[in-house]
Design a protein around this motif. Structure first.
Motif, PDB file in Angstrom:
ATOM      1  N   MET A  58     -39.624 -10.944 -48.782  1.00  0.00           N
ATOM      2  CA  MET A  58     -39.306 -10.317 -49.809  1.00  0.00           C
ATOM      3  C   MET A  58     -38.521  -9.289 -50.053  1.00  0.00           C
ATOM      4  SD  MET A  58     -43.541  -9.627 -50.994  1.00  0.00           S
ATOM      5  CE  MET A  58     -44.010  -8.833 -49.371  1.00  0.00           C
ATOM      6  N   MET A  59     -38.266  -8.650 -48.797  1.00  0.00           N
ATOM      7  CA  MET A  59     -37.337  -7.577 -48.699  1.00  0.00           C
ATOM      8  C   MET A  59     -35.873  -8.345 -48.899  1.00  0.00           C
ATOM      9  SD  MET A  59     -38.258  -4.586 -48.729  1.00  0.00           S
ATOM     10  CE  MET A  59     -37.154  -3.407 -47.897  1.00  0.00           C
ATOM     11  N   SER A  60     -35.714  -9.608 -48.378  1.00  0.00           N
ATOM     12  CA  SER A  60     -34.436 -10.238 -48.598  1.00  0.00           C
ATOM     13  C   SER A  60     -34.225 -10.696 -49.833  1.00  0.00           C
ATOM     14  CB  SER A  60     -34.425 -11.321 -47.479  1.00  0.00           C
ATOM     15  OG  SER A  60     -33.311 -11.960 -47.584  1.00  0.00           O
ATOM     16  N   ILE A  61     -35.027 -11.225 -50.735  1.00  0.00           N
ATOM     17  CA  ILE A  61     -35.000 -11.389 -52.069  1.00  0.00           C
ATOM     18  C   ILE A  61     -34.573  -9.961 -53.073  1.00  0.00           C
ATOM     19  CG2 ILE A  61     -36.177 -12.179 -53.996  1.00  0.00           C
ATOM     20  CD1 ILE A  61     -37.697 -13.950 -52.310  1.00  0.00           C
ATOM     21  N   MET A  62     -35.293  -9.161 -52.402  1.00  0.00           N
ATOM     22  CA  MET A  62     -34.679  -7.823 -53.116  1.00  0.00           C
ATOM     23  C   MET A  62     -33.529  -7.255 -52.993  1.00  0.00           C
ATOM     24  SD  MET A  62     -36.704  -4.011 -53.408  1.00  0.00           S
ATOM     25  CE  MET A  62     -38.336  -4.589 -54.144  1.00  0.00           C
ATOM     26  N   TYR A  63     -33.156  -7.377 -51.542  1.00  0.00           N
ATOM     27  CA  TYR A  63     -31.662  -7.155 -51.234  1.00  0.00           C
ATOM     28  C   TYR A  63     -30.773  -7.943 -52.296  1.00  0.00           C
ATOM     29  CZ  TYR A  63     -27.223  -6.734 -48.756  1.00  0.00           C
ATOM     30  OH  TYR A  63     -26.112  -6.354 -48.399  1.00  0.00           O
ATOM     31  N   GLN A  64     -30.990  -9.108 -52.285  1.00  0.00           N
ATOM     32  CA  GLN A  64     -29.943 -10.178 -52.936  1.00  0.00           C
ATOM     33  C   GLN A  64     -30.066  -9.838 -54.362  1.00  0.00           C
ATOM     34  OE1 GLN A  64     -27.811 -12.498 -51.512  1.00  0.00           O
ATOM     35  NE2 GLN A  64     -27.026 -12.420 -53.485  1.00  0.00           N
ATOM     36  N   GLU A  65     -31.162  -9.497 -54.943  1.00  0.00           N
ATOM     37  CA  GLU A  65     -31.120  -9.271 -56.155  1.00  0.00           C
ATOM     38  C   GLU A  65     -30.642  -7.831 -56.883  1.00  0.00           C
ATOM     39  OE1 GLU A  65     -32.435 -11.469 -58.948  1.00  0.00           O
ATOM     40  OE2 GLU A  65     -31.546 -12.447 -57.221  1.00  0.00           O
ATOM     41  N   SER A  66     -30.743  -6.828 -56.004  1.00  0.00           N
ATOM     42  CA  SER A  66     -30.444  -5.754 -56.536  1.00  0.00           C
ATOM     43  C   SER A  66     -29.767  -4.720 -55.353  1.00  0.00           C
ATOM     44  CB  SER A  66     -31.546  -4.744 -57.074  1.00  0.00           C
ATOM     45  OG  SER A  66     -32.549  -4.422 -56.040  1.00  0.00           O
ATOM     46  N   GLN A  67     -29.758  -5.187 -54.193  1.00  0.00           N
ATOM     47  CA  GLN A  67     -29.430  -4.370 -53.112  1.00  0.00           C
ATOM     48  C   GLN A  67     -30.030  -2.790 -53.125  1.00  0.00           C
ATOM     49  OE1 GLN A  67     -26.509  -6.061 -55.078  1.00  0.00           O
ATOM     50  NE2 GLN A  67     -27.073  -7.484 -53.365  1.00  0.00           N
ATOM     51  N   PHE A  68     -31.312  -2.969 -53.616  1.00  0.00           N
ATOM     52  CA  PHE A  68     -32.159  -1.799 -53.516  1.00  0.00           C
ATOM     53  C   PHE A  68     -31.612  -0.848 -54.472  1.00  0.00           C
ATOM     54  CE2 PHE A  68     -32.416  -3.727 -49.212  1.00  0.00           C
ATOM     55  CZ  PHE A  68     -33.616  -4.308 -49.207  1.00  0.00           C
ATOM     56  N   LYS A  69     -30.938  -1.215 -55.386  1.00  0.00           N
ATOM     57  CA  LYS A  69     -30.834  -0.131 -56.586  1.00  0.00           C
ATOM     58  C   LYS A  69     -31.803  -0.108 -57.620  1.00  0.00           C
ATOM     59  CE  LYS A  69     -27.360   1.101 -59.937  1.00  0.00           C
ATOM     60  NZ  LYS A  69     -25.622   0.690 -60.394  1.00  0.00           N
ATOM     61  N   HIS A  70     -32.572   1.096 -57.953  1.00  0.00           N
ATOM     62  CA  HIS A  70     -33.707   1.090 -58.890  1.00  0.00           C
ATOM     63  C   HIS A  70     -33.384   0.451 -60.386  1.00  0.00           C
ATOM     64  CE1 HIS A  70     -32.067   4.734 -60.061  1.00  0.00           C
ATOM     65  NE2 HIS A  70     -33.050   4.809 -61.235  1.00  0.00           N
ATOM     66  N   ASN A  71     -32.102   0.913 -60.712  1.00  0.00           N
ATOM     67  CA  ASN A  71     -31.916   0.692 -62.204  1.00  0.00           C
ATOM     68  C   ASN A  71     -30.885  -0.341 -62.291  1.00  0.00           C
ATOM     69  OD1 ASN A  71     -30.027   2.144 -61.226  1.00  0.00           O
ATOM     70  ND2 ASN A  71     -29.815   3.698 -63.051  1.00  0.00           N
TER      71      ASN A  71
END
Length: 202
Positions: A58-71
């Motif tokens: 899940m964290m790998s997918i989130m990294y790819q999508e937003s690099q953990f940028k909330h907005n």
């Protein structure tokens, strides 16, 4: 009274940390991410327990999508090469979820007040989406390569194998898979210290 006041102060500070919108200082290391943001570990484990997809996936997918940028948002198009035009997509937040898919998640998950710029909601969404990928496309809950293809293309697109015409997307899915494996190896070296934290709820 002093002890109660002290406890309230600690809870308030944790709430502030949990709501922090700053990105992790080292997004390439899952241990460092959770050191920066301990509440993210708790939120990720809750999503893992609820939906069955692992924290590293899940964290790998989130990294790819937003690099953990909330907005995070998609770039604007250009009118006459200069004037900012509409955005390419309504995808938004940590998970870069589009409006219609987010609305579906809110309806089905019972998380009707969720926000895409809230980490706990976003990681729960990714877990939920991966669960839908298992149900609708027969993908394993920790098959990060194919989960990402379905995440990007939608289940209809994945089932039609639209990704086969997109070499760049398959390359990106390979990066997600490699990062998930890297995150998994890293988490194995540090997870015990997060489990041992006094606030760990399980």
């Amino acid at each position: 009274m002093y002890l109660i006041a002290k406890l309230l102060l600690v809870v308030s500070l944790l709430a502030v940390v949990g709501c922090s919108t700053t990105r992790p200082s080292n997004p390439n290391n899952l241990c460092d991410i959770f050191d920066d943001k301990p509440s993210w570990y708790k939120d990720s484990k809750k999503a893992e327990k609820r939906w069955g997809s692992s924290v590293p996936v899940m964290m790998s997918i989130m990294y790819q999508e937003s690099q953990f940028k909330h907005n995070a948002r998609t770039p604007r198009t250009k009118i006459l090469w200069v004037i900012p035009g509409p955005r390419k997509s309504d995808a938004y937040g940590y998970p870069q979820a589009k409006d219609n898919v987010w609305n579906e998640y809110q309806d089905q998950s019972g998380n009707g007040w969720s926000r895409r710029d809230n980490f706990a909601d976003a990681i729960d969404f990714i877990g939920w989406y991966n669960k839908q990928s298992q149900k609708r496309s027969g993908i394993g809950l920790n098959d990060s390569y194919n989960l990402y293809l379905a995440y990007h293309e939608g289940h209809g697109g994945y089932n039609r194998a639209t990704y086969r015409q997109k070499n760049w997307l398959m390359n990106t899915a390979s990066k997600v898979e490699s990062r998930a494996q890297q995150y998994q190896a890293q988490l194995q070296t540090c997870e015990e210290r997060f489990k041992g934290s006094w606030w760990w709820p399980f």
